[in-house]
Design a protein around this motif. Sequence first.
Motif, PDB file in Angstrom:
ATOM      1  N   THR A 352       0.946  -1.202  -0.181  1.00  0.00           N
ATOM      2  CA  THR A 352      -0.164  -0.162   0.395  1.00  0.00           C
ATOM      3  C   THR A 352       0.476   1.109  -0.030  1.00  0.00           C
ATOM      4  O   THR A 352       0.595   2.695  -0.296  1.00  0.00           O
ATOM      5  N   SER A 387      -1.419  -5.640   1.946  1.00  0.00           N
ATOM      6  CA  SER A 387      -2.875  -5.994   2.495  1.00  0.00           C
ATOM      7  C   SER A 387      -2.959  -6.865   0.792  1.00  0.00           C
ATOM      8  O   SER A 387      -2.252  -6.850  -0.107  1.00  0.00           O
ATOM      9  N   SER A 388      -4.271  -7.379   0.656  1.00  0.00           N
ATOM     10  CA  SER A 388      -4.472  -8.000  -0.364  1.00  0.00           C
ATOM     11  C   SER A 388      -5.129  -6.450  -1.596  1.00  0.00           C
ATOM     12  O   SER A 388      -5.527  -7.608  -2.295  1.00  0.00           O
ATOM     13  N   GLU A 389      -5.191  -5.702  -1.305  1.00  0.00           N
ATOM     14  CA  GLU A 389      -6.142  -4.492  -2.244  1.00  0.00           C
ATOM     15  C   GLU A 389      -4.536  -3.683  -2.274  1.00  0.00           C
ATOM     16  O   GLU A 389      -4.939  -2.874  -2.745  1.00  0.00           O
TER      17      GLU A 389
END
Length: 410
Positions: A352, A387-389
């Motif tokens: 991120t 994070s997965s995002e």
Amino acid sequence: MKPWQSPDVPRLSSSGRGPDVYCTAEQGPVQAPGKEKVARLYVCGITPYDSTHLGHAATYVAFDVLQRVWRDAGVEVSYVQNITDIDDPLLERADATGVDWRDLADGEIERFRGDMEALRVIAPDHYIGAVESIDLVVSAVTELLHNGYAYRLDNGDVYYRVNAAIKPAFGSESHYDRETMMRLFGERGGDPDTPGKEDPLDALLWRAEREGEPSWDGGELGPGRPGWHIECAAIANEYLGFPLTIQGGGSDLIFPHHEMCAAHATALTGEPFAQVFMHTGMVGYEGEKMSKSRGNLVFVSKLRESGVDPMAVRLTLLAHHYRCDWSYSDEVLEQAQQRLATWRKAAELGSTVSAADVIDDVRHDLSDDLDTPSALSTLDRWAATTSSEGSRADTEEIVEAIDALLGIKL
């Protein structure tokens, strides 16, 4: 002598800057060479009468990081490491164990190669043993004798004159006073009490043949074998030339070894031995410096055999600044194992934060005297934000930089 197999080191899309490092002789930080220069690095190798312990590994990993930071900055590196495959400790261990000294050396050298490969240490361009350098040593000692920088005892041993008129003067590398020099010389392989020496600090250049000991043809020196310090001076001169960019090793080599190497080199060539003398701290265990004489050793090979991931061992070493003394414990290793697991989990997620920002921060940390603890903290903060995002592309770029700059394969 055959070195070990170097790891593949990724090339990053942008370049960093060379580090400032602490110079023992200057007693302060100095700027490493710029991109237009070739860095000539010489790091003193092991005496192969026992396995690679964490003190050895800490030194070679530190100079491996130096190489990686240099290469990241576009600096070409020419790296030489010796191996003292004939010396009193090796012969003493062989005699005590009933193993031929050559077999003992060969076995431990091979184990050392395996440890360095497992730790992903870049191999030297030239890995040179003392035995294969006998002719270089003989030539150097003969020249010192002819030029008046050395003298011969009645038994044929040849010694260097520490009071020789050279510049920089003897003592300018360590800055130790004579009392300290005398104490350390006796503790670290010197022979201050040998009868007939002009000065107790004079260093052995050529040990004349003794019954029951290996020896080689020394030409006009007679049969014998090399002293310790002249070995490194002769090898460095042959394969790199003076002045070296950096002479490296553990802080226990500051005196007498590096002081004597510097004196021998200057007496031989008129040039300073090195621009920078760079030394690593000592690793302790159970309240004492880790050393073969004390027997309080933690071996890299034993950790590997017990199933410890070599990358956790490397992270254990990188968690301490290379110039600091520190003590190994099971807790320190456990912290490194947890960090490795966290980073590997982060490597499976997206970042991120910008890869460029993270890599710039790591480079900034390493440019400040190879501050690996700060670099690890920078990466801990990155790992906590994945994070997965997040961006997989940024994560992949950071993972590649972790490999390129710190030698950690996730």
